[in-house]
Motif scaffolding. Structure first.
Motif, mmCIF file in Angstrom:
data_model
loop_
_atom_site.group_PDB
_atom_site.id
_atom_site.type_symbol
_atom_site.label_atom_id
_atom_site.label_comp_id
_atom_site.label_asym_id
_atom_site.label_seq_id
_atom_site.Cartn_x
_atom_site.Cartn_y
_atom_site.Cartn_z
ATOM 1 N N ASP A 174 0.853 -1.187 0.000
ATOM 2 C CA ASP A 174 0.000 0.000 0.000
ATOM 3 C C ASP A 174 0.890 1.239 0.000
ATOM 4 O OD1 ASP A 174 -2.298 1.503 0.060
ATOM 5 O OD2 ASP A 174 -3.027 0.754 1.983
ATOM 6 N N LEU A 228 -5.923 12.888 3.128
ATOM 7 C CA LEU A 228 -7.330 13.219 2.913
ATOM 8 C C LEU A 228 -7.643 14.581 3.518
ATOM 9 C CD1 LEU A 228 -9.794 11.733 1.670
ATOM 10 C CD2 LEU A 228 -10.332 10.905 3.971
ATOM 11 N N GLY A 241 -3.463 3.919 2.487
ATOM 12 C CA GLY A 241 -4.513 4.105 1.500
ATOM 13 C C GLY A 241 -5.728 3.225 1.725
ATOM 14 N N CYS A 242 -5.510 1.941 2.091
ATOM 15 C CA CYS A 242 -6.642 1.030 2.271
ATOM 16 C C CYS A 242 -7.549 1.483 3.391
ATOM 17 C CB CYS A 242 -6.135 -0.387 2.530
ATOM 18 S SG CYS A 242 -5.291 -0.603 4.105
ATOM 19 N N TRP A 266 -9.481 5.135 2.285
ATOM 20 C CA TRP A 266 -10.677 5.009 1.445
ATOM 21 C C TRP A 266 -11.934 4.790 2.282
ATOM 22 C CZ3 TRP A 266 -11.357 6.616 -3.229
ATOM 23 C CH2 TRP A 266 -10.277 6.708 -4.103
ATOM 24 N N GLY A 267 -11.782 4.207 3.449
ATOM 25 C CA GLY A 267 -12.928 3.984 4.315
ATOM 26 C C GLY A 267 -13.464 5.266 4.937
ATOM 27 N N TYR A 268 -12.647 6.328 4.914
ATOM 28 C CA TYR A 268 -13.061 7.616 5.481
ATOM 29 C C TYR A 268 -13.327 8.660 4.399
ATOM 30 C CZ TYR A 268 -11.884 5.821 10.078
ATOM 31 O OH TYR A 268 -11.864 5.081 11.233
ATOM 32 N N ALA A 269 -13.196 8.255 3.157
ATOM 33 C CA ALA A 269 -13.473 9.179 2.046
ATOM 34 C C ALA A 269 -14.975 9.228 1.781
ATOM 35 C CB ALA A 269 -12.728 8.729 0.805
ATOM 36 N N ASP A 270 -15.457 10.402 1.402
ATOM 37 C CA ASP A 270 -16.861 10.543 0.995
ATOM 38 C C ASP A 270 -16.963 11.721 0.025
ATOM 39 O OD1 ASP A 270 -16.902 12.935 2.539
ATOM 40 O OD2 ASP A 270 -17.608 11.848 4.316
ATOM 41 N N SER A 292 -11.619 14.897 -0.282
ATOM 42 C CA SER A 292 -10.805 14.589 -1.465
ATOM 43 C C SER A 292 -9.400 14.183 -1.037
ATOM 44 C CB SER A 292 -10.710 15.801 -2.396
ATOM 45 O OG SER A 292 -11.989 16.213 -2.836
ATOM 46 N N PHE A 293 -8.697 13.507 -1.942
ATOM 47 C CA PHE A 293 -7.308 13.137 -1.696
ATOM 48 C C PHE A 293 -6.383 14.168 -2.308
ATOM 49 C CE2 PHE A 293 -9.358 8.943 -1.375
ATOM 50 C CZ PHE A 293 -8.829 8.523 -0.154
ATOM 51 N N LYS A 301 1.054 10.535 -3.139
ATOM 52 C CA LYS A 301 1.118 9.262 -2.436
ATOM 53 C C LYS A 301 2.519 9.111 -1.873
ATOM 54 C CE LYS A 301 -2.422 6.664 -4.954
ATOM 55 N NZ LYS A 301 -2.713 5.421 -5.721
#
Length: 260
Positions: free
Chosen positions: A124, A129, A202-203, A206-210, A214-215, A219
């Motif tokens: 990963d 975020l 990253g894994c 993504w669970g906290y993105a909505d 935005s990102f 990376k």
């Protein structure tokens, strides 16, 4: 040779054959001693990797399936899941509460001085975020900002190196890190504006993105996840061999397609 003597010889031969068979297979009805359950430290809060259903108590995810397959290949009756957090992944091994840990545990030089790691099964990277309302879109926009990171993780060290390499974060433009205990705490701090951004694997990010987040276009590094055991554990080599076989056979690729 009379009939009685022939019969005794035949009986003796039959007994010898029976003893040989029993010697090769163990006494009749005797079972091989069970290894019991492989105790595996897993996360309970990372969707698609290892998540615990609060209602059923069952675990789901790529790392859960990997743990079950490793237990089977190593001759155990199954896997017993021991809940861990980033703060306790190492301590449960030292306390003898788990035989191994499969919990988004990345390999670092510092950890290698105390633990053994298998061949990595997933790689990963760190992601940053932000809230859309912050208007931060690029890494340059993070100058002088506060960034939440998780305590007891290697995120702050990796992010610091990455920011320094850009040459954008010196003096008053330096990023201020805010170490926190949980990802939920980090997310709440981002939502309330206590911090300007949060940085994590990253894994997990993504669970906290909505739709309201935005990102940032950056990376950071690589986070190779591997199975951890105590340094010198008799399980270290068998686990590494099993993981390598699962990679060669495409089993882990199939898990990634299933869950990610």
């Amino acid at each position: 040779m009379n009939t009685r003597r022939l019969g005794l010889c035949a009986l003796a031969a039959l007994l010898l054959c029976s003893m040989a068979l029993l010697g090769g297979c163990g006494m009749l009805g005797e079972k091989e001693e069970s290894k019991g359950l492989l105790r595996v430290g897993v996360r309970s809060d990372v969707a698609d990797f290892s998540f615990r259903n609060a209602k059923t108590g069952r675990y789901y995810g790529l790392e859960v399936d990997l743990a079950a397959e490793l237990a089977a290949r190593l001759g155990y009756d199954g896997a017993q899941f021991v809940p861990v957090s980033p703060q306790t992944r190492e301590s449960v091994l030292k306390a003898g509460e788990a035989d191994c840990v499969i919990a988004c545990f990345s390999v670092t030089q510092d950890r290698l001085s105390r633990l053994d790691f298998s061949e990595p099964y997933y790689t990963d990277s760190l992601m940053i975020l932000v809230e859309n309302s912050s208007m931060i879109r690029t890494v340059r926009g993070l100058r002088g900002c506060s960034v939440a990171v998780l305590k007891a993780s290697n995120v702050q060290a990796q992010a610091t190196m990455a920011f320094e390499e850009t040459g954008l974060f010196t003096g008053e433009n330096a990023v201020r890190f805010a170490p926190m205990d949980t990802y939920d705490e980090m997310s709440s701090a981002l939502e309330t504006g206590t911090v300007d951004a949060m940085c994590m694997d990253g894994c997990i990010a993504w669970g906290y993105a909505d739709d309201d987040r935005s990102f940032v276009d950056m990376k950071i590094g690589e986070q190779p996840y591997a199975v951890a055991t105590l340094r010198g554990s008799p399980l270290s080599a068998p686990i590494d061999e099993a993981v390598r076989a699962l990679l060669d056979e495409g089993f882990i690729d199939a898990l990634a397609e299933k869950w990610l």
